[in-house]
Enzyme design. Structure first.
Site, PDB file in Angstrom:
ATOM      1  CB  SER A 126      -0.865  -0.017   1.270  1.00  0.00           C
ATOM      2  OG  SER A 126      -1.470   1.237   1.468  1.00  0.00           O
ATOM      3  CE1 TYR A 150      -3.490  -2.536   5.674  1.00  0.00           C
ATOM      4  CE2 TYR A 150      -3.172  -0.221   5.115  1.00  0.00           C
ATOM      5  CZ  TYR A 150      -3.437  -1.522   4.731  1.00  0.00           C
ATOM      6  OH  TYR A 150      -3.642  -1.800   3.407  1.00  0.00           O
ATOM      7  CE  LYS A 154      -1.352  -4.638   3.494  1.00  0.00           C
ATOM      8  NZ  LYS A 154      -1.665  -5.881   2.811  1.00  0.00           N
TER       9      LYS A 154
HETATM   10  P1  NAD Z   1     -10.963  -6.814   1.375  1.00  0.00           P
HETATM   11  O1  NAD Z   1     -11.150  -6.801   2.855  1.00  0.00           O
HETATM   12  O2  NAD Z   1     -12.134  -6.551   0.513  1.00  0.00           O
HETATM   13  O3  NAD Z   1     -10.298  -8.198   0.934  1.00  0.00           O
HETATM   14  C1  NAD Z   1      -9.442  -8.940   1.768  1.00  0.00           C
HETATM   15  C2  NAD Z   1      -9.951 -10.364   1.786  1.00  0.00           C
HETATM   16  O4  NAD Z   1      -9.081 -11.156   2.595  1.00  0.00           O
HETATM   17  C3  NAD Z   1     -11.348 -10.490   2.376  1.00  0.00           C
HETATM   18  O5  NAD Z   1     -12.161 -11.261   1.511  1.00  0.00           O
HETATM   19  C4  NAD Z   1     -11.134 -11.221   3.709  1.00  0.00           C
HETATM   20  O6  NAD Z   1     -12.228 -12.056   4.042  1.00  0.00           O
HETATM   21  C5  NAD Z   1      -9.870 -12.004   3.419  1.00  0.00           C
HETATM   22  N1  NAD Z   1      -9.040 -12.303   4.590  1.00  0.00           N
HETATM   23  C6  NAD Z   1      -8.628 -11.463   5.564  1.00  0.00           C
HETATM   24  N2  NAD Z   1      -7.827 -12.098   6.426  1.00  0.00           N
HETATM   25  C7  NAD Z   1      -7.722 -13.378   5.988  1.00  0.00           C
HETATM   26  C8  NAD Z   1      -7.042 -14.527   6.448  1.00  0.00           C
HETATM   27  N3  NAD Z   1      -6.280 -14.466   7.559  1.00  0.00           N
HETATM   28  N4  NAD Z   1      -7.146 -15.675   5.755  1.00  0.00           N
HETATM   29  C9  NAD Z   1      -7.915 -15.736   4.628  1.00  0.00           C
HETATM   30  N5  NAD Z   1      -8.609 -14.689   4.157  1.00  0.00           N
HETATM   31  C10 NAD Z   1      -8.501 -13.520   4.824  1.00  0.00           C
HETATM   32  O7  NAD Z   1      -9.779  -5.765   1.059  1.00  0.00           O
HETATM   33  P2  NAD Z   1      -9.268  -5.232  -0.336  1.00  0.00           P
HETATM   34  O8  NAD Z   1      -9.587  -3.785  -0.416  1.00  0.00           O
HETATM   35  O9  NAD Z   1      -9.657  -6.148  -1.432  1.00  0.00           O
HETATM   36  O10 NAD Z   1      -7.694  -5.328  -0.070  1.00  0.00           O
HETATM   37  C11 NAD Z   1      -6.928  -6.444  -0.510  1.00  0.00           C
HETATM   38  C12 NAD Z   1      -5.494  -6.243  -0.084  1.00  0.00           C
HETATM   39  O11 NAD Z   1      -5.006  -5.006  -0.620  1.00  0.00           O
HETATM   40  C13 NAD Z   1      -5.307  -6.138   1.433  1.00  0.00           C
HETATM   41  O12 NAD Z   1      -4.123  -6.814   1.784  1.00  0.00           O
HETATM   42  C14 NAD Z   1      -5.158  -4.653   1.666  1.00  0.00           C
HETATM   43  O13 NAD Z   1      -4.390  -4.382   2.818  1.00  0.00           O
HETATM   44  C15 NAD Z   1      -4.458  -4.199   0.407  1.00  0.00           C
HETATM   45  N6  NAD Z   1      -4.700  -2.800   0.084  1.00  0.00           N
HETATM   46  C16 NAD Z   1      -5.983  -2.332   0.006  1.00  0.00           C
HETATM   47  C17 NAD Z   1      -6.202  -0.975  -0.248  1.00  0.00           C
HETATM   48  C18 NAD Z   1      -7.595  -0.418  -0.288  1.00  0.00           C
HETATM   49  O14 NAD Z   1      -7.764   0.790  -0.074  1.00  0.00           O
HETATM   50  N7  NAD Z   1      -8.636  -1.208  -0.568  1.00  0.00           N
HETATM   51  C19 NAD Z   1      -5.118  -0.108  -0.459  1.00  0.00           C
HETATM   52  C20 NAD Z   1      -3.823  -0.640  -0.421  1.00  0.00           C
HETATM   53  C21 NAD Z   1      -3.623  -1.989  -0.148  1.00  0.00           C
HETATM   54  N1  UFG Z   2     -12.696  12.129   3.085  1.00  0.00           N
HETATM   55  C1  UFG Z   2     -13.690  13.040   3.376  1.00  0.00           C
HETATM   56  N2  UFG Z   2     -14.828  12.579   3.957  1.00  0.00           N
HETATM   57  C2  UFG Z   2     -15.024  11.258   4.252  1.00  0.00           C
HETATM   58  C3  UFG Z   2     -14.008  10.333   3.944  1.00  0.00           C
HETATM   59  C4  UFG Z   2     -12.855  10.808   3.355  1.00  0.00           C
HETATM   60  O1  UFG Z   2     -13.539  14.238   3.141  1.00  0.00           O
HETATM   61  O2  UFG Z   2     -16.094  10.933   4.798  1.00  0.00           O
HETATM   62  C5  UFG Z   2     -11.467  12.599   2.449  1.00  0.00           C
HETATM   63  C6  UFG Z   2     -10.223  12.348   3.272  1.00  0.00           C
HETATM   64  O3  UFG Z   2     -10.034  13.372   4.220  1.00  0.00           O
HETATM   65  C7  UFG Z   2      -9.143  12.276   2.194  1.00  0.00           C
HETATM   66  C8  UFG Z   2      -9.885  11.668   1.001  1.00  0.00           C
HETATM   67  O4  UFG Z   2     -11.266  11.878   1.248  1.00  0.00           O
HETATM   68  O5  UFG Z   2      -8.745  13.576   1.838  1.00  0.00           O
HETATM   69  C9  UFG Z   2      -9.645  10.176   0.827  1.00  0.00           C
HETATM   70  O6  UFG Z   2      -9.934   9.504   2.057  1.00  0.00           O
HETATM   71  P1  UFG Z   2      -9.996   7.905   2.154  1.00  0.00           P
HETATM   72  O7  UFG Z   2     -10.329   7.581   3.568  1.00  0.00           O
HETATM   73  O8  UFG Z   2     -10.892   7.394   1.092  1.00  0.00           O
HETATM   74  O9  UFG Z   2      -8.529   7.441   1.768  1.00  0.00           O
HETATM   75  P2  UFG Z   2      -7.136   7.718   2.483  1.00  0.00           P
HETATM   76  O10 UFG Z   2      -6.203   8.183   1.422  1.00  0.00           O
HETATM   77  O11 UFG Z   2      -7.266   8.582   3.673  1.00  0.00           O
HETATM   78  O12 UFG Z   2      -6.751   6.258   2.992  1.00  0.00           O
HETATM   79  C10 UFG Z   2      -6.518   5.213   2.066  1.00  0.00           C
HETATM   80  C11 UFG Z   2      -6.852   3.860   2.671  1.00  0.00           C
HETATM   81  C12 UFG Z   2      -5.916   3.530   3.782  1.00  0.00           C
HETATM   82  C13 UFG Z   2      -4.509   3.670   3.318  1.00  0.00           C
HETATM   83  C14 UFG Z   2      -4.276   5.047   2.725  1.00  0.00           C
HETATM   84  C15 UFG Z   2      -2.899   5.209   2.167  1.00  0.00           C
HETATM   85  O13 UFG Z   2      -8.161   3.868   3.180  1.00  0.00           O
HETATM   86  O14 UFG Z   2      -6.121   2.197   4.165  1.00  0.00           O
HETATM   87  O15 UFG Z   2      -5.196   5.246   1.663  1.00  0.00           O
HETATM   88  O16 UFG Z   2      -2.700   4.303   1.131  1.00  0.00           O
HETATM   89  F1  UFG Z   2      -3.687   3.522   4.376  1.00  0.00           F
END
Ligand code: NAD
Ligand code: UFG
Length: 343
Positions: A126, A150, A154
């Protein structure tokens, strides 16, 4: 057949979309997911999109016995590791839960892969590993100073996998740093359905548009940006999914470790997103400006050029498509996978 890919967390948001891209590219996904943050009904939707249900095993990536059995019984050529927990706030209140799931999960997976001699791994990292960046666009060489458990989980996994590849150079490892994943498959059949109260901008905006929520709270409009609201690098989940397939193809070209941003290189403010969503949905998005959210960074976006040079990949879908696809998914599935309207 050597095209079977183990997709941990494949029932989740990014994993499920990547299963679609894998199928389209001729790979067969085998999903391992404990369904802790997903719904098993995603499998029917995947079958509808790809014409064939993905193989699915319900289980935990920390279960070494299960992993050994999976590697023994299936001819797996590579692994995409999405399984993990991702809520920054929860990681602060329960860090052990996060280190246990994210770090132990990756460790047990790497041990099982080593034992099975499966050495191709793509890991979901991430942009959060950068912490508060000094400048944007952020290159992969920027210092990593994650600001919460978190992000540190990572970064720890990145370091562990880099050490592994250094000690055993025949591994093929991709560390993919996603910026802000949004959007949905264009069919409207799969998308992001946050359980509980979402924190992220795009699910909240779409809930306001569909009427589940009255208004959006804009977290501050006094940042040094063009309209005062926070700027992020939103990337369409299908672009991300295709980035994973590109990483898999790259891995086939030879061993090594790559660390790559998956980003668009462009920032959009909160109000840019609101306006784009209004255009896509034809709905007015009511909002109220409130205080800044603690811990938020004013603005950052990623430099995607290394991914482009290394993988031949770049994000092709813009903000209008991100909003249009999110809106289609939200409209067809106001209750996520509990809605049966789309089937
Ligand atoms: P998500 O929660 O939708 O998907 C994660 C999946 O992993 C879920 O289906 C959950 O049930 C499963 N899971 C969790 N722990 C597990 C375990 N111990 N064993 C088996 N299954 C398990 O999240 P996502 O948004 O699809 O994210 C996927 C990956 O990408 C994550 O590792 C997350 O940290 C990373 N990531 C997500 C974002 C984001 O904003 N969505 C940004 C950067 C990185
Ligand atoms: N925001 C609002 N109102 C809301 C929610 C968000 O104004 O109700 C704003 C935030 O202040 C920010 C932007 O929208 O300026 C994006 O916010 P998000 O929460 O959607 O995303 P972030 O960039 O803050 O966080 C995301 C993931 C985190 C990750 C981070 C860095 O949710 O898990 O990106 O990769 F850690």
């Amino acid at each position: 057949m050597d095209n079977l890919i183990l997709v941990t967390g494949g029932a989740g948001f990014i994993g499920s979309h990547t299963c679609v891209a894998l199928s389209a590219a001729g790979y067969r996904p085998l999903i391992l997911d404990n369904l802790n943050n997903s719904d098993v009904r995603v499998l029917e939707r995947l079958a509808k999109i790809t014409g064939r249900p993905p193989s699915f095993i319900k289980g935990d990536v920390r279960d070494r016995t299960l992993l050994d059995r999976i590697f023994r019984e299936h001819n797996i050529s590579g692994v995409m590791h999405f399984a993990g927990l991702k809520a920054v706030g929860d990681s602060v209140t329960d860090p052990i839960l996060y280190y246990g799931n994210n770090v132990t999960g990756a460790l047990v997976l790497a041990e099982a892969m080593q034992a099975a001699a499966v050495k191709t791994l793509i890991f979901s990292s991430s942009a959060t590993v950068y912490g508060t960046p000094e400048r944007s666009p952020i290159p992969e060489s920027a210092p990593c100073r994650p600001a919460n458990p978190y992000g540190r989980s990572k970064r720890m996994v990145e370091q562990m996998l880099a050490d592994l590849q250094h000690s055993q150079p025949d591994w093929r490892i991709s560390l993919l740093r996603y910026f802000n994943p949004v959007g949905a498959h264009q069919s409207g059949l799969i998308g992001e359905h946050p359980l509980g109260n979402p924190n992220n901008l795009m699910p909240l905006v779409s809930q306001v548009a569909v009427g589940v929520r009255d208004q959006l709270a804009v977290h501050g409009n006094d940042y040094p940006t063009h309209d005062g609201t926070g700027i992020r690098d939103y990337v369409h989940v299908m672009d991300l999914a295709e980035g994973h397939v590109a990483a898999l193809r790259h891995a086939a070209s030879g061993p090594g470790l790559v660390t790559l941003n998956l980003s668009t290189g462009q920032g959009a403010s909160v109000l840019d997103v609101v306006k784009a969503f209004e255009r896509a949905s034809g709905q007015r998005i009511a909002y109220e400006v409130g205080p800044r959210r603690p811990g938020d960074v004013a603005a950052y976006w990623g430099d995607p050029s290394l991914a482009q040079v290394t993988l031949g990949w770049r994000a092709r879908r813009g903000m209008d498509q991100m909003c249009a696809d999110t809106w289609r998914w939200q409209q067809q599935n106001p209750q996520g996978y509990e809605s049966d309207g789309a089937l």
